[in-house]
Motif scaffolding. Structure first.
Motif, PDB file in Angstrom:
ATOM      1  N   ASP A 117      10.719  -2.197  -2.052  1.00 28.83           N
ATOM      2  CA  ASP A 117       9.943  -3.433  -2.187  1.00 28.83           C
ATOM      3  C   ASP A 117       8.469  -3.153  -1.924  1.00 28.83           C
ATOM      4  OD1 ASP A 117      12.241  -4.733  -2.744  1.00 28.83           O
ATOM      5  OD2 ASP A 117      12.456  -5.723  -0.810  1.00 28.83           O
ATOM      6  N   ASN A 118       8.209  -2.413  -0.884  1.00 26.78           N
ATOM      7  CA  ASN A 118       6.829  -2.066  -0.559  1.00 26.78           C
ATOM      8  C   ASN A 118       6.221  -1.166  -1.631  1.00 26.78           C
ATOM      9  OD1 ASN A 118       5.155   0.362   1.004  1.00 26.78           O
ATOM     10  ND2 ASN A 118       4.519  -1.701   1.561  1.00 26.78           N
ATOM     11  N   PHE A 119       7.023  -0.305  -2.201  1.00 30.65           N
ATOM     12  CA  PHE A 119       6.543   0.614  -3.232  1.00 30.65           C
ATOM     13  C   PHE A 119       6.034  -0.158  -4.445  1.00 30.65           C
ATOM     14  CE2 PHE A 119       7.638   3.706  -6.756  1.00 30.65           C
ATOM     15  CZ  PHE A 119       6.557   4.554  -6.515  1.00 30.65           C
ATOM     16  N   VAL A 120       6.783  -1.151  -4.870  1.00 31.27           N
ATOM     17  CA  VAL A 120       6.369  -1.973  -6.009  1.00 31.27           C
ATOM     18  C   VAL A 120       5.071  -2.714  -5.693  1.00 31.27           C
ATOM     19  CG1 VAL A 120       7.001  -3.929  -7.472  1.00 31.27           C
ATOM     20  CG2 VAL A 120       8.725  -2.216  -6.864  1.00 31.27           C
ATOM     21  N   GLN A 121       4.959  -3.249  -4.496  1.00 30.72           N
ATOM     22  CA  GLN A 121       3.744  -3.947  -4.090  1.00 30.72           C
ATOM     23  C   GLN A 121       2.546  -3.011  -4.087  1.00 30.72           C
ATOM     24  OE1 GLN A 121       4.657  -5.679  -0.302  1.00 30.72           O
ATOM     25  NE2 GLN A 121       6.240  -7.036  -1.125  1.00 30.72           N
ATOM     26  N   SER A 122       2.745  -1.780  -3.613  1.00 27.54           N
ATOM     27  CA  SER A 122       1.658  -0.806  -3.572  1.00 27.54           C
ATOM     28  C   SER A 122       1.183  -0.461  -4.981  1.00 27.54           C
ATOM     29  CB  SER A 122       2.111   0.468  -2.850  1.00 27.54           C
ATOM     30  OG  SER A 122       2.409   0.208  -1.506  1.00 27.54           O
ATOM     31  N   LEU A 123       2.105  -0.328  -5.908  1.00 31.37           N
ATOM     32  CA  LEU A 123       1.746  -0.015  -7.290  1.00 31.37           C
ATOM     33  C   LEU A 123       0.968  -1.165  -7.926  1.00 31.37           C
ATOM     34  CD1 LEU A 123       4.965   1.753  -8.644  1.00 31.37           C
ATOM     35  CD2 LEU A 123       2.742   2.798  -8.189  1.00 31.37           C
TER      36      LEU A 123
ATOM     37  N   LYS B 103      -1.046  -3.145  -6.306  1.00 32.33           N
ATOM     38  CA  LYS B 103      -2.372  -3.182  -5.689  1.00 32.33           C
ATOM     39  C   LYS B 103      -3.263  -2.031  -6.154  1.00 32.33           C
ATOM     40  CE  LYS B 103      -0.863  -5.428  -1.405  1.00 32.33           C
ATOM     41  NZ  LYS B 103      -0.716  -5.289   0.073  1.00 32.33           N
ATOM     42  N   SER B 104      -2.649  -0.916  -6.502  1.00 26.41           N
ATOM     43  CA  SER B 104      -3.435   0.271  -6.844  1.00 26.41           C
ATOM     44  C   SER B 104      -2.699   1.097  -7.880  1.00 26.41           C
ATOM     45  CB  SER B 104      -3.683   1.123  -5.582  1.00 26.41           C
ATOM     46  OG  SER B 104      -4.258   2.370  -5.912  1.00 26.41           O
ATOM     47  N   SER B 105      -3.457   1.731  -8.769  1.00 28.39           N
ATOM     48  CA  SER B 105      -2.867   2.638  -9.756  1.00 28.39           C
ATOM     49  C   SER B 105      -2.749   4.057  -9.209  1.00 28.39           C
ATOM     50  CB  SER B 105      -3.724   2.641 -11.032  1.00 28.39           C
ATOM     51  OG  SER B 105      -5.053   3.074 -10.738  1.00 28.39           O
ATOM     52  N   ASP B 106      -3.103   4.226  -7.938  1.00 24.70           N
ATOM     53  CA  ASP B 106      -3.054   5.544  -7.297  1.00 24.70           C
ATOM     54  C   ASP B 106      -1.604   5.840  -6.894  1.00 24.70           C
ATOM     55  OD1 ASP B 106      -3.217   7.800  -5.706  1.00 24.70           O
ATOM     56  OD2 ASP B 106      -5.052   7.163  -4.693  1.00 24.70           O
ATOM     57  N   THR B 107      -0.929   6.666  -7.672  1.00 23.55           N
ATOM     58  CA  THR B 107       0.482   6.971  -7.408  1.00 23.55           C
ATOM     59  C   THR B 107       0.653   7.680  -6.077  1.00 23.55           C
ATOM     60  OG1 THR B 107       0.881   7.171  -9.787  1.00 23.55           O
ATOM     61  CG2 THR B 107       2.528   8.135  -8.319  1.00 23.55           C
ATOM     62  N   LYS B 108      -0.242   8.576  -5.752  1.00 22.65           N
ATOM     63  CA  LYS B 108      -0.154   9.307  -4.480  1.00 22.65           C
ATOM     64  C   LYS B 108      -0.206   8.349  -3.304  1.00 22.65           C
ATOM     65  CE  LYS B 108      -2.565  12.891  -1.814  1.00 22.65           C
ATOM     66  NZ  LYS B 108      -3.722  13.830  -1.817  1.00 22.65           N
TER      67      LYS B 108
ATOM     68  N   ALA C 122       0.639   5.141  -3.330  1.00 19.99           N
ATOM     69  CA  ALA C 122       1.869   4.346  -3.318  1.00 19.99           C
ATOM     70  C   ALA C 122       3.033   5.139  -2.746  1.00 19.99           C
ATOM     71  CB  ALA C 122       2.190   3.878  -4.736  1.00 19.99           C
ATOM     72  N   LEU C 123       3.129   6.412  -3.076  1.00 23.53           N
ATOM     73  CA  LEU C 123       4.205   7.255  -2.553  1.00 23.53           C
ATOM     74  C   LEU C 123       4.040   7.476  -1.047  1.00 23.53           C
ATOM     75  CD1 LEU C 123       4.346   9.878  -5.431  1.00 23.53           C
ATOM     76  CD2 LEU C 123       6.114   8.198  -4.896  1.00 23.53           C
ATOM     77  N   SER C 124       2.801   7.639  -0.598  1.00 21.48           N
ATOM     78  CA  SER C 124       2.545   7.795   0.841  1.00 21.48           C
ATOM     79  C   SER C 124       2.961   6.550   1.604  1.00 21.48           C
ATOM     80  CB  SER C 124       1.063   8.103   1.087  1.00 21.48           C
ATOM     81  OG  SER C 124       0.688   9.341   0.525  1.00 21.48           O
ATOM     82  N   ARG C 125       2.655   5.376   1.042  1.00 25.01           N
ATOM     83  CA  ARG C 125       3.060   4.136   1.676  1.00 25.01           C
ATOM     84  C   ARG C 125       4.582   3.990   1.678  1.00 25.01           C
ATOM     85  NH1 ARG C 125       1.476   1.770   5.181  1.00 25.01           N
ATOM     86  NH2 ARG C 125       2.031  -0.331   4.475  1.00 25.01           N
ATOM     87  N   LEU C 126       5.220   4.453   0.626  1.00 21.96           N
ATOM     88  CA  LEU C 126       6.685   4.409   0.571  1.00 21.96           C
ATOM     89  C   LEU C 126       7.283   5.232   1.713  1.00 21.96           C
ATOM     90  CD1 LEU C 126       9.339   3.683  -0.842  1.00 21.96           C
ATOM     91  CD2 LEU C 126       8.968   5.630  -2.385  1.00 21.96           C
TER      92      LEU C 126
END
Length: 222
Positions: A42-48, A50-55, A57-61
């Motif tokens: 759920d958090n991963f989708v939200q991060s994506l 908010k930002s197009s920075d995949t790195k 989003a993965l760090s937040r995951l």
């Protein structure tokens, strides 16, 4: 080619798996040990969103997943790492050199040194925690495999493996090869978090299937 591959399963960050798919993705998210109940998508989708920075989003995951795991009432060791696969070719080359030096060292042992080597192979434990040999090698446990105190553990952290043998037997070539491997892994492992690991484990690197590999097992003959 993908931006990222997420391996949502236990013990997938091993040399046997990572370097089979290193050409297919910019980043790989995987654990060298265990994970608990999956990742927090759920958090991963939200991060994506908010930002197009995949790195990022993965760090937040990783952060949110490990934080969730820590709320479970368990002493089980868990870990997740983010690998930048543009460094995989150099890392694999460094691993290969370390393996060659390790096999050379292994083949030269006899007498008391051979006995010491055998003791360093690792034996099973009764829980899911990582543990050290007396020489400081970090072993990972698979309780579904290690049901006997005489059975070797399933996998081992590569850096701790090579460091333990290099220091124990004071082997200069292996120490030199290991330094290059650590430099490459510092670039390749861009994010790592773990819980219930020994306090002095900075960040696990890449595992190798210790007890299933002819290159490493104590039954190896050149």
């Amino acid at each position: 080619h993908f931006e990222a591959i997420v391996l949502d399963a236990c013990r997938m960050a091993s040399a046997e798996y990572l370097f089979q798919i290193d050409d297919f993705s910019d980043y790989i998210l995987a654990s060298s040990h265990n994970i608990y109940g999956g990742l927090y998508y759920d958090n991963f989708v939200q991060s994506l969103k908010k930002s197009s920075d995949t790195k990022y989003a993965l760090s937040r995951l990783i952060d949110r997943s490990v934080e969730r795991w820590s709320r479970y009432n368990t002493n089980e060791a868990m870990e997740m790492s983010l690998f930048d696969m543009k460094h995989s070719e150099n890392t694999l080359s460094c691993i290969s050199t370390c393996v060659e030096d390790f096999i050379r060292l292994r083949s030269s042992l006899s007498g008391d040194k051979q006995s010491l080597y055998n003791r360093m192979n690792g034996t099973s434990q009764t829980n899911n925690s990582p543990f050290y040999s007396e020489e400081g090698i970090l072993y990972y446990i698979n309780p579904t495999v290690t049901t006997s105190s005489n059975m070797a553990v399933e996998s081992v952290d590569l850096v701790h493996l090579f460091r333990g043998f290099a220091n124990t037997f004071d082997d200069t070539p292996l120490k030199t090869s290991l330094s290059k491997l650590e430099e490459s892994l510092d670039k390749m492992v861009v994010k790592c978090r773990n819980i219930n690991f020994p306090s002095d484990v900075g960040k696990p690197s890449i595992a190798v299937k210790w007890s299933f590999s002819d290159y490493f097992s104590k039954d190896y003959t050149r």
